[in-house]
Design a protein around this motif. Structure first.
Motif, PDB file in Angstrom:
ATOM      1  N   PHE A 100       0.836  -1.201   0.000  1.00  0.00           N
ATOM      2  CA  PHE A 100       0.000   0.000   0.000  1.00  0.00           C
ATOM      3  C   PHE A 100       0.869   1.248   0.000  1.00  0.00           C
ATOM      4  N   LEU A 101       0.255   2.366  -0.377  1.00  0.00           N
ATOM      5  CA  LEU A 101       0.942   3.649  -0.461  1.00  0.00           C
ATOM      6  C   LEU A 101       0.673   4.496   0.780  1.00  0.00           C
ATOM      7  N   ALA A 102       1.682   5.229   1.205  1.00  0.00           N
ATOM      8  CA  ALA A 102       1.525   6.235   2.254  1.00  0.00           C
ATOM      9  C   ALA A 102       2.273   7.479   1.791  1.00  0.00           C
ATOM     10  N   GLU A 103       1.671   8.649   1.996  1.00  0.00           N
ATOM     11  CA  GLU A 103       2.224   9.886   1.442  1.00  0.00           C
ATOM     12  C   GLU A 103       2.516  10.902   2.526  1.00  0.00           C
ATOM     13  N   GLY A 104       3.626  11.602   2.368  1.00  0.00           N
ATOM     14  CA  GLY A 104       3.953  12.703   3.269  1.00  0.00           C
ATOM     15  C   GLY A 104       5.098  12.374   4.214  1.00  0.00           C
ATOM     16  N   LEU A 105       5.966  13.344   4.433  1.00  0.00           N
ATOM     17  CA  LEU A 105       7.148  13.130   5.269  1.00  0.00           C
ATOM     18  C   LEU A 105       6.776  12.840   6.714  1.00  0.00           C
ATOM     19  N   ARG A 106       5.771  13.544   7.233  1.00  0.00           N
ATOM     20  CA  ARG A 106       5.391  13.313   8.627  1.00  0.00           C
ATOM     21  C   ARG A 106       4.908  11.881   8.829  1.00  0.00           C
ATOM     22  N   LEU A 107       4.059  11.416   7.918  1.00  0.00           N
ATOM     23  CA  LEU A 107       3.522  10.071   8.049  1.00  0.00           C
ATOM     24  C   LEU A 107       4.624   9.029   7.900  1.00  0.00           C
ATOM     25  N   LEU A 108       5.513   9.225   6.948  1.00  0.00           N
ATOM     26  CA  LEU A 108       6.600   8.270   6.741  1.00  0.00           C
ATOM     27  C   LEU A 108       7.592   8.295   7.900  1.00  0.00           C
ATOM     28  N   THR A 109       7.767   9.458   8.503  1.00  0.00           N
ATOM     29  CA  THR A 109       8.631   9.547   9.674  1.00  0.00           C
ATOM     30  C   THR A 109       8.015   8.818  10.858  1.00  0.00           C
ATOM     31  N   ASP A 110       6.696   8.972  11.034  1.00  0.00           N
ATOM     32  CA  ASP A 110       6.005   8.224  12.084  1.00  0.00           C
ATOM     33  C   ASP A 110       6.188   6.724  11.878  1.00  0.00           C
ATOM     34  N   ALA A 111       6.051   6.294  10.621  1.00  0.00           N
ATOM     35  CA  ALA A 111       6.228   4.876  10.309  1.00  0.00           C
ATOM     36  C   ALA A 111       7.634   4.419  10.672  1.00  0.00           C
ATOM     37  N   ARG A 112       8.615   5.202  10.290  1.00  0.00           N
ATOM     38  CA  ARG A 112      10.023   4.869  10.591  1.00  0.00           C
ATOM     39  C   ARG A 112      10.251   4.767  12.088  1.00  0.00           C
ATOM     40  N   GLU A 113       9.687   5.685  12.852  1.00  0.00           N
ATOM     41  CA  GLU A 113       9.876   5.672  14.305  1.00  0.00           C
ATOM     42  C   GLU A 113       9.177   4.482  14.950  1.00  0.00           C
ATOM     43  N   VAL A 128       7.005  13.417  -1.057  1.00  0.00           N
ATOM     44  CA  VAL A 128       7.509  12.062  -0.862  1.00  0.00           C
ATOM     45  C   VAL A 128       6.358  11.106  -0.577  1.00  0.00           C
ATOM     46  N   CYS A 129       6.488   9.871  -1.074  1.00  0.00           N
ATOM     47  CA  CYS A 129       5.546   8.816  -0.714  1.00  0.00           C
ATOM     48  C   CYS A 129       6.324   7.509  -0.605  1.00  0.00           C
ATOM     49  N   GLY A 130       5.721   6.557   0.063  1.00  0.00           N
ATOM     50  CA  GLY A 130       6.391   5.285   0.265  1.00  0.00           C
ATOM     51  C   GLY A 130       5.477   4.118  -0.013  1.00  0.00           C
ATOM     52  N   VAL A 131       6.067   2.990  -0.363  1.00  0.00           N
ATOM     53  CA  VAL A 131       5.334   1.747  -0.591  1.00  0.00           C
ATOM     54  C   VAL A 131       5.668   0.793   0.544  1.00  0.00           C
ATOM     55  N   PHE A 132       4.645   0.357   1.263  1.00  0.00           N
ATOM     56  CA  PHE A 132       4.823  -0.530   2.407  1.00  0.00           C
ATOM     57  C   PHE A 132       4.160  -1.877   2.145  1.00  0.00           C
ATOM     58  N   ALA A 133       4.698  -2.911   2.756  1.00  0.00           N
ATOM     59  CA  ALA A 133       4.050  -4.212   2.720  1.00  0.00           C
ATOM     60  C   ALA A 133       2.855  -4.183   3.670  1.00  0.00           C
ATOM     61  N   GLU A 134       1.713  -4.710   3.224  1.00  0.00           N
ATOM     62  CA  GLU A 134       0.550  -4.775   4.103  1.00  0.00           C
ATOM     63  C   GLU A 134       0.864  -5.661   5.306  1.00  0.00           C
ATOM     64  N   PHE A 135       0.226  -5.354   6.427  1.00  0.00           N
ATOM     65  CA  PHE A 135       0.475  -6.082   7.661  1.00  0.00           C
ATOM     66  C   PHE A 135      -0.413  -7.321   7.749  1.00  0.00           C
ATOM     67  N   ASP A 136      -0.024  -8.231   8.629  1.00  0.00           N
ATOM     68  CA  ASP A 136      -0.848  -9.407   8.922  1.00  0.00           C
ATOM     69  C   ASP A 136      -2.105  -8.936   9.643  1.00  0.00           C
ATOM     70  N   THR A 137      -3.265  -9.154   9.038  1.00  0.00           N
ATOM     71  CA  THR A 137      -4.516  -8.681   9.634  1.00  0.00           C
ATOM     72  C   THR A 137      -5.373  -9.831  10.168  1.00  0.00           C
ATOM     73  N   SER A 138      -4.755 -10.941  10.470  1.00  0.00           N
ATOM     74  CA  SER A 138      -5.502 -12.062  11.024  1.00  0.00           C
ATOM     75  C   SER A 138      -5.718 -11.868  12.522  1.00  0.00           C
ATOM     76  N   LEU A 139      -6.797 -12.427  13.043  1.00  0.00           N
ATOM     77  CA  LEU A 139      -7.045 -12.377  14.483  1.00  0.00           C
ATOM     78  C   LEU A 139      -5.929 -13.079  15.244  1.00  0.00           C
ATOM     79  N   ALA A 140      -5.347 -14.097  14.629  1.00  0.00           N
ATOM     80  CA  ALA A 140      -4.284 -14.850  15.288  1.00  0.00           C
ATOM     81  C   ALA A 140      -3.070 -13.987  15.587  1.00  0.00           C
ATOM     82  N   ALA A 141      -2.920 -12.875  14.855  1.00  0.00           N
ATOM     83  CA  ALA A 141      -1.759 -12.002  15.057  1.00  0.00           C
ATOM     84  C   ALA A 141      -1.942 -11.076  16.255  1.00  0.00           C
TER      85      ALA A 141
END
Length: 267
Positions: free
Chosen positions: A32-45, A99-112
Motif C-alpha cells: 500500500f501507499l503512504a504519502e507525506g514526510l510526517r507520516l513516513l517519519t512516524d512509520a520509521r519511528e 515524498v511517498c512510500g510503498v509498504f508491505a501490508e500487515f498481517d490482519t488475522s485475528l491470530a496475530a
C-alpha cells in the motif's frame, strides 16, 4: 546503491505504483501507499520502513527525509526520484507532498493479535467510510488501544484515504479483519468484555461496569449494529442526545466511549 530516476509517465514502475490506489491491485501485490514526510517519519519511528521511497525532484532538503532515505537504502529498499507531475500521477493528488512510500501490508488475522497487550481495543462492524476508519485508528492511538478489529465488510484500512486519515496511526495500531462468525469465537476463547453503543436494554455509558480487556464495538454509519451482534455483547451502553440528532457519527461514538473506558479502567 538502490537509487534510480524515472522521467517517463509510461514507465512500468509508475504504472505499478499508481495501481496501488486500487484495492484489487493492493491485495494482489500485498502493498500500500503512504504519502507525506510526517507520516513516513512516524512509520520509521514505529519500526516500519517503506520498501520503495519515491521523492520529487527539486524538493526542499530536510534532515528527516535524509534520515529516512538513508535507512531505506541501508535496509535494502529502493529510492526513486521523479518529477512532481509523475508523483501526482502515482498518488492521484493534484498537489502531492514531496515524498511517498510503498509498504508491505500487515498481517490482519485475528491470530496475530495479543489481547493481553492492551486494556482497550476498538471494533468496527461494516464501517464503510475510510475517513471514519482512519479516525478510529487515531482514537485508538490516543487512548492507548491495542488496535482496531474490522468486522464484516468494512472500508479498506490500506486505502490512501484511510491511511491519510489515520495520521500515522496505521503504523501504531494493529489492524485485524474478520467475519463476525470468526470474531465472536475468537473473543470468547479468552478474556475480554464486548461493549456496544446501543439503545437495546442499555445502561448510561458514564459509570458503566467496564472491564479489561474491553472491546468497544460500533456499527455501520447508517444502520448501526445488527440485533444479533448487540445481543451477543456483555454490556450495552447509551449516550445522551441533547439536541435533534438521534445518533453520533460512528467514529465519534467510539471515541467518546473509549475515553470513558479509559477513565473507568484507570489506564
Amino acid at each position: 546503491m538502490n537509487r534510480r530516476q524515472i522521467t517517463g509517465f509510461s514507465n512500468p514502475t509508475v504504472k505499478a505504483l499508481r495501481a496501488l490506489r486500487d484495492k484489487k491491485h493492493r491485495k494482489a501485490a500485498g502493498k500500500f501507499l503512504a504519502e507525506g514526510l510526517r507520516l513516513l517519519t512516524d512509520a520509521r519511528e514505529c519500526g516500519h520502513l517503506p520498501e520503495v521511497l519515491v521523492m520529487a525532484e527539486g524538493r526542499d532538503p530536510h534532515l528527516l527525509l535524509s534520515a529516512l532515505e538513508a535507512d531505506v537504502i541501508a535496509a535494502g529498499g529502493e529510492v526513486i526520484e521523479t518529477s512532481a507531475d509523475i508523483l501526482s500521477k502515482i498518488t492521484g493528488k493534484d498537489n502531492p507532498q514531496a515524498v511517498c512510500g510503498v509498504f508491505a501490508e500487515f498481517d490482519t488475522s485475528l491470530a496475530a493479535l495479543d489481547r493481553s497487550k492492551a486494556r482497550i481495543w476498538l471494533v468496527a462492524q461494516a464501517l464503510r467510510d475510510p475517513g471514519n476508519l482512519g479516525t478510529m485508528l487515531r482514537t485508538g492511538d490516543a487512548v492507548g488501544a491495542g488496535g482496531l478489529i474490522l468486522i464484516d465488510d468494512c472500508a479498506d484500512p490500506f486505502s490512501a484515504e484511510a491511511v491519510r486519515a489515520s495520521m500515522g496511526a496505521i503504523f501504531t495500531q494493529q489492524v485485524a479483519q474478520a467475519r463476525w462468525e470468526e470474531f465472536l469465537p475468537w473473543l470468547r476463547g479468552g478474556s475480554g468484555q464486548l461493549v456496544a453503543a446501543s439503545l437495546r436494554n442499555a445502561v448510561p455509558y458514564r459509570g458503566a461496569p467496564y472491564a479489561a480487556p474491553c472491546f468497544i464495538m460500533v456499527g455501520n454509519e447508517s444502520r448501526g449494529l445488527p440485533e444479533e451482534y448487540e445481543l451477543a455483547c456483555d454490556l450495552r451502553v447509551t449516550m445522551p442526545m441533547k439536541g435533534r440528532a438521534d445518533s453520533l457519527n460512528a467514529a465519534v461514538a467510539g471515541a467518546v466511549l473509549a475515553y470513558e473506558v479509559l477513565e473507568r479502567l484507570g489506564c
